[in-house]
Design an enzyme around this catalytic site. Structure first.
Site, PDB file in Angstrom:
ATOM      1  N   ARG A 109      12.407  18.303 -22.386  1.00 12.52           N
ATOM      2  CA  ARG A 109      12.413  17.204 -23.351  1.00 12.52           C
ATOM      3  C   ARG A 109      13.808  17.177 -23.958  1.00 12.52           C
ATOM      4  O   ARG A 109      14.426  18.239 -24.153  1.00 12.52           O
ATOM      5  CB  ARG A 109      11.391  17.440 -24.473  1.00 12.52           C
ATOM      6  CG  ARG A 109       9.947  17.215 -24.085  1.00 12.52           C
ATOM      7  CD  ARG A 109       9.601  15.725 -23.944  1.00 12.52           C
ATOM      8  NE  ARG A 109       8.197  15.525 -23.615  1.00 12.52           N
ATOM      9  CZ  ARG A 109       7.723  15.429 -22.377  1.00 12.52           C
ATOM     10  NH1 ARG A 109       8.535  15.507 -21.336  1.00 12.52           N
ATOM     11  NH2 ARG A 109       6.431  15.223 -22.168  1.00 12.52           N
ATOM     12  N   SER A 160      11.456  12.115 -13.145  1.00 13.15           N
ATOM     13  CA  SER A 160      11.337  13.124 -12.091  1.00 13.15           C
ATOM     14  C   SER A 160       9.900  13.421 -11.680  1.00 13.15           C
ATOM     15  O   SER A 160       9.669  13.942 -10.590  1.00 13.15           O
ATOM     16  CB  SER A 160      12.033  14.426 -12.518  1.00 13.15           C
ATOM     17  OG  SER A 160      11.410  14.952 -13.660  1.00 13.15           O
ATOM     18  N   ALA A 161       8.931  13.096 -12.535  1.00 13.16           N
ATOM     19  CA  ALA A 161       7.546  13.472 -12.194  1.00 13.16           C
ATOM     20  C   ALA A 161       6.737  12.330 -11.601  1.00 13.16           C
ATOM     21  O   ALA A 161       5.628  12.539 -11.129  1.00 13.16           O
ATOM     22  CB  ALA A 161       6.839  13.980 -13.449  1.00 13.16           C
ATOM     23  N   GLU A 175      15.057   8.667 -26.299  1.00  8.78           N
ATOM     24  CA  GLU A 175      14.829   7.911 -25.064  1.00  8.78           C
ATOM     25  C   GLU A 175      14.367   6.506 -25.425  1.00  8.78           C
ATOM     26  O   GLU A 175      13.542   6.388 -26.335  1.00  8.78           O
ATOM     27  CB  GLU A 175      13.758   8.597 -24.208  1.00  8.78           C
ATOM     28  CG  GLU A 175      14.235   9.915 -23.653  1.00  8.78           C
ATOM     29  CD  GLU A 175      13.195  10.622 -22.782  1.00  8.78           C
ATOM     30  OE1 GLU A 175      12.163  10.005 -22.442  1.00  8.78           O
ATOM     31  OE2 GLU A 175      13.411  11.792 -22.471  1.00  8.78           O
ATOM     32  N   HIS A 198      13.735   9.722 -17.309  1.00  6.18           N
ATOM     33  CA  HIS A 198      12.478  10.484 -17.422  1.00  6.18           C
ATOM     34  C   HIS A 198      11.584  10.162 -16.218  1.00  6.18           C
ATOM     35  O   HIS A 198      10.404   9.804 -16.369  1.00  6.18           O
ATOM     36  CB  HIS A 198      11.765  10.152 -18.738  1.00  6.18           C
ATOM     37  CG  HIS A 198      10.852  11.249 -19.209  1.00  6.18           C
ATOM     38  ND1 HIS A 198      10.719  11.614 -20.516  1.00  6.18           N
ATOM     39  CD2 HIS A 198      10.015  12.066 -18.522  1.00  6.18           C
ATOM     40  CE1 HIS A 198       9.838  12.601 -20.635  1.00  6.18           C
ATOM     41  NE2 HIS A 198       9.401  12.889 -19.426  1.00  6.18           N
ATOM     42  N   VAL A 251      14.977  18.972 -17.554  1.00  5.36           N
ATOM     43  CA  VAL A 251      13.782  18.197 -17.183  1.00  5.36           C
ATOM     44  C   VAL A 251      12.664  18.461 -18.187  1.00  5.36           C
ATOM     45  O   VAL A 251      11.514  18.105 -17.934  1.00  5.36           O
ATOM     46  CB  VAL A 251      13.285  18.527 -15.752  1.00  5.36           C
ATOM     47  CG1 VAL A 251      14.187  17.918 -14.708  1.00  5.36           C
ATOM     48  CG2 VAL A 251      13.122  20.024 -15.546  1.00  5.36           C
TER      49      VAL A 251
HETATM   50  P1  NDP Z   1       3.729  25.100 -18.747  1.00  5.87           P
HETATM   51  O1  NDP Z   1       2.941  25.241 -19.988  1.00  5.87           O
HETATM   52  O2  NDP Z   1       3.061  25.274 -17.440  1.00  5.87           O
HETATM   53  O3  NDP Z   1       4.952  26.171 -18.778  1.00  5.87           O
HETATM   54  C1  NDP Z   1       5.766  26.351 -19.892  1.00  5.87           C
HETATM   55  C2  NDP Z   1       6.671  27.544 -19.658  1.00  5.87           C
HETATM   56  O4  NDP Z   1       7.618  27.610 -20.730  1.00  5.87           O
HETATM   57  C3  NDP Z   1       5.946  28.875 -19.636  1.00  5.87           C
HETATM   58  O5  NDP Z   1       6.485  29.679 -18.620  1.00  5.87           O
HETATM   59  C4  NDP Z   1       6.266  29.481 -21.001  1.00  5.87           C
HETATM   60  O6  NDP Z   1       6.322  30.891 -21.038  1.00  5.87           O
HETATM   61  C5  NDP Z   1       7.670  28.942 -21.186  1.00  5.87           C
HETATM   62  N1  NDP Z   1       8.103  28.999 -22.582  1.00  5.87           N
HETATM   63  C6  NDP Z   1       7.471  28.526 -23.677  1.00  5.87           C
HETATM   64  N2  NDP Z   1       8.218  28.743 -24.768  1.00  5.87           N
HETATM   65  C7  NDP Z   1       9.350  29.357 -24.343  1.00  5.87           C
HETATM   66  C8  NDP Z   1      10.506  29.840 -24.983  1.00  5.87           C
HETATM   67  N3  NDP Z   1      10.654  29.749 -26.310  1.00  5.87           N
HETATM   68  N4  NDP Z   1      11.487  30.391 -24.227  1.00  5.87           N
HETATM   69  C9  NDP Z   1      11.335  30.497 -22.889  1.00  5.87           C
HETATM   70  N5  NDP Z   1      10.251  30.085 -22.230  1.00  5.87           N
HETATM   71  C10 NDP Z   1       9.274  29.514 -22.953  1.00  5.87           C
HETATM   72  O7  NDP Z   1       4.429  23.695 -18.842  1.00  5.87           O
HETATM   73  P2  NDP Z   1       4.954  22.757 -17.632  1.00  5.87           P
HETATM   74  O8  NDP Z   1       5.810  23.580 -16.737  1.00  5.87           O
HETATM   75  O9  NDP Z   1       3.851  21.979 -17.053  1.00  5.87           O
HETATM   76  O10 NDP Z   1       5.852  21.717 -18.447  1.00  5.87           O
HETATM   77  C11 NDP Z   1       6.864  22.161 -19.335  1.00  5.87           C
HETATM   78  C12 NDP Z   1       7.378  20.968 -20.118  1.00  5.87           C
HETATM   79  O11 NDP Z   1       8.149  20.153 -19.259  1.00  5.87           O
HETATM   80  C13 NDP Z   1       6.282  20.040 -20.653  1.00  5.87           C
HETATM   81  O12 NDP Z   1       5.779  20.495 -21.892  1.00  5.87           O
HETATM   82  C14 NDP Z   1       6.998  18.720 -20.775  1.00  5.87           C
HETATM   83  O13 NDP Z   1       7.580  18.610 -22.050  1.00  5.87           O
HETATM   84  C15 NDP Z   1       8.097  18.808 -19.713  1.00  5.87           C
HETATM   85  N6  NDP Z   1       7.787  17.955 -18.561  1.00  5.87           N
HETATM   86  C16 NDP Z   1       8.705  17.003 -18.205  1.00  5.87           C
HETATM   87  C17 NDP Z   1       8.462  16.178 -17.121  1.00  5.87           C
HETATM   88  C18 NDP Z   1       9.450  15.150 -16.708  1.00  5.87           C
HETATM   89  O14 NDP Z   1       9.059  14.111 -16.209  1.00  5.87           O
HETATM   90  N7  NDP Z   1      10.732  15.396 -16.891  1.00  5.87           N
HETATM   91  C19 NDP Z   1       7.214  16.277 -16.334  1.00  5.87           C
HETATM   92  C20 NDP Z   1       6.343  17.336 -16.772  1.00  5.87           C
HETATM   93  C21 NDP Z   1       6.639  18.144 -17.843  1.00  5.87           C
HETATM   94  P3  NDP Z   1       5.095  31.838 -20.618  1.00  5.87           P
HETATM   95  O15 NDP Z   1       5.001  31.700 -19.124  1.00  5.87           O
HETATM   96  O16 NDP Z   1       5.505  33.176 -21.035  1.00  5.87           O
HETATM   97  O17 NDP Z   1       3.891  31.278 -21.333  1.00  5.87           O
END
Ligand code: NDP
Length: 325
Positions: free
Chosen positions: A243, A293-294, A272, A291, A241
């Site tokens: 990218r 789910s949100a 996509e 795309h 979910v």
């Molecule tokens: P957040 O910024 O809230 O969380 C990102 C998380 O990823 C954090 O826990 C971060 O770690 C972790 N992270 C970053 N880099 C790494 C890595 N290299 N290895 C492991 N963990 C890592 O983002 P969201 O949860 O809001 O969204 C995440 C992504 O999901 C978005 O950027 C977007 O691309 C995608 N998305 C997709 C949607 C859909 O419709 N399918 C809807 C919304 C989002 P730490 O906690 O340590 O900082």
């Protein structure tokens, strides 16, 4: 100073522009809000562009799904991305010009968390296969013992931000054992064990479900490739979910075709839309969602709340919420 907000027609990929306009009229009641005229798009605004001449320097803020070059030279104070990922936006160029960038992170935990729970439930109980059979008018019970309960199964959530936490909370609620991967060592509610990104393969090796929920950036592009898929159990399912490019899609296809994993649910693909010739479309153990789910019904209201709060902060000289640049 009254703030003028332009709604770019590309927001139609997630929300009807007029719906966002009406939510913004409530959430930012002292702002002027207008939907920008789109051009060159036969898909209801989803891929529309805007003629910069029709905008001039009349806007303070643009709310948009996609990026256009003219955003850099239109005298904008701030751009709001109507989704959490901002990987298509040129953060360095925006920083150079002093244009703030905010995203819609923080509002997707519930819809994406429930959708991921739905994927896992349908794989566990074979619901996707029964639905396929139904469309063929076939009464086709699966062999005894093929289905399982989520209770007691392990899920590894890769990325423990808004999405990851929404997923972890719901997985924990149905009795799954939840582990996760994040960079920061601090514990996360509903996650029994945290692994660092360096230990990703170890983290996924015991899991029945692996869920990718990290942002796309240079460190995460191709994060989940052949080696990580090989580290998964043969009876395990991959859910993406995040990218599309976070997973190596051809390696995912190889793993599915060779039965190295049991199945996959892909809300995001690379590219996509997923091209018609992709083998993923025809696999019965794969669920592809566009795309989606949100995008629940409360989405426009939640986006408008973020923008409305930031209009207030802009006016009061405070730093913006959800600021990326
Ligand atoms: P957040 O910024 O809230 O969380 C990102 C998380 O990823 C954090 O826990 C971060 O770690 C972790 N992270 C970053 N880099 C790494 C890595 N290299 N290895 C492991 N963990 C890592 O983002 P969201 O949860 O809001 O969204 C995440 C992504 O999901 C978005 O950027 C977007 O691309 C995608 N998305 C997709 C949607 C859909 O419709 N399918 C809807 C919304 C989002 P730490 O906690 O340590 O900082």
């Amino acid at each position: 100073m009254p703030v003028t907000i332009g709604i770019h027609p590309s927001v139609a990929r997630i929300v009807p522009p007029e719906r966002l306009e009406s939510e913004l009229a409530d959430a930012a009641s002292d702002a002027t809000v207008r939907v920008l005229d789109g051009r060159g798009d036969g898909r209801g605004g989803r891929d529309a562009t805007v003629d910069p001449a029709s905008v001039g320097n009349s806007l303070d803020v643009v709310a948009s799904f996609g990026f256009e070059e003219w955003f850099l030279d239109a005298g904008l104070d701030w751009i709001h991305v109507v989704r959490a990922g901002h990987d298509e936006f040129p953060v360095d160029a925006l920083r150079e010009r002093g244009i703030a960038l905010t995203n819609s992170s923080g509002i997707h935990g519930a819809p994406v968390g429930e959708t991921v729970l739905g994927y896992m439930l349908q794989f566990a109980h074979g619901l996707h296969r029964y639905r396929d059979d139904q469309l063929d008018r076939e009464w086709n019970p699966r062999p005894w013992g093929e289905s399982f309960t989520l209770e007691g199964e392990r899920v590894c959530v890769v990325g423990l931000g808004t999405l990851g936490r929404g997923i972890a909370r719901r997985a924990d609620a149905v009795g799954m054992s939840v582990v996760g991967v994040r960079r920061t060592p601090a514990p996360v509610d509903h996650v029994a064990e945290r692994y660092s990104p360096e230990n990703l393969r170890e983290a996924v090796s015991d899991a029945r479900f692996v869920v990718l929920a990290v942002p796309l950036n240079p460190a995460t592009e191709g994060l989940f490739g052949a080696a990580e898929l090989a580290a998964m159990r043969e009876d395990a399912y991959l859910v993406n979910v995040a990218r599309g490019p976070v997973a190596d899609q051809s390696a995912v296809v190889d793993a599915l075709e060779s039965d190295a994993i049991a199945g996959a649910a892909l809300d995001v693909t690379d590219p996509e839309p997923l091209p018609a010739e992709s083998p993923l479309w025809g696999m019965e153990n794969v669920v592809v969602t566009p795309h989606a789910s949100a995008a629940d019904e409360a989405f426009p209201e939640r986006v408008a709340d973020i923008v409305g709060e930031n209009v207030r902060r802009l006016r009061d000289g405070e730093s913006l919420a959800n600021q990326v640049v």
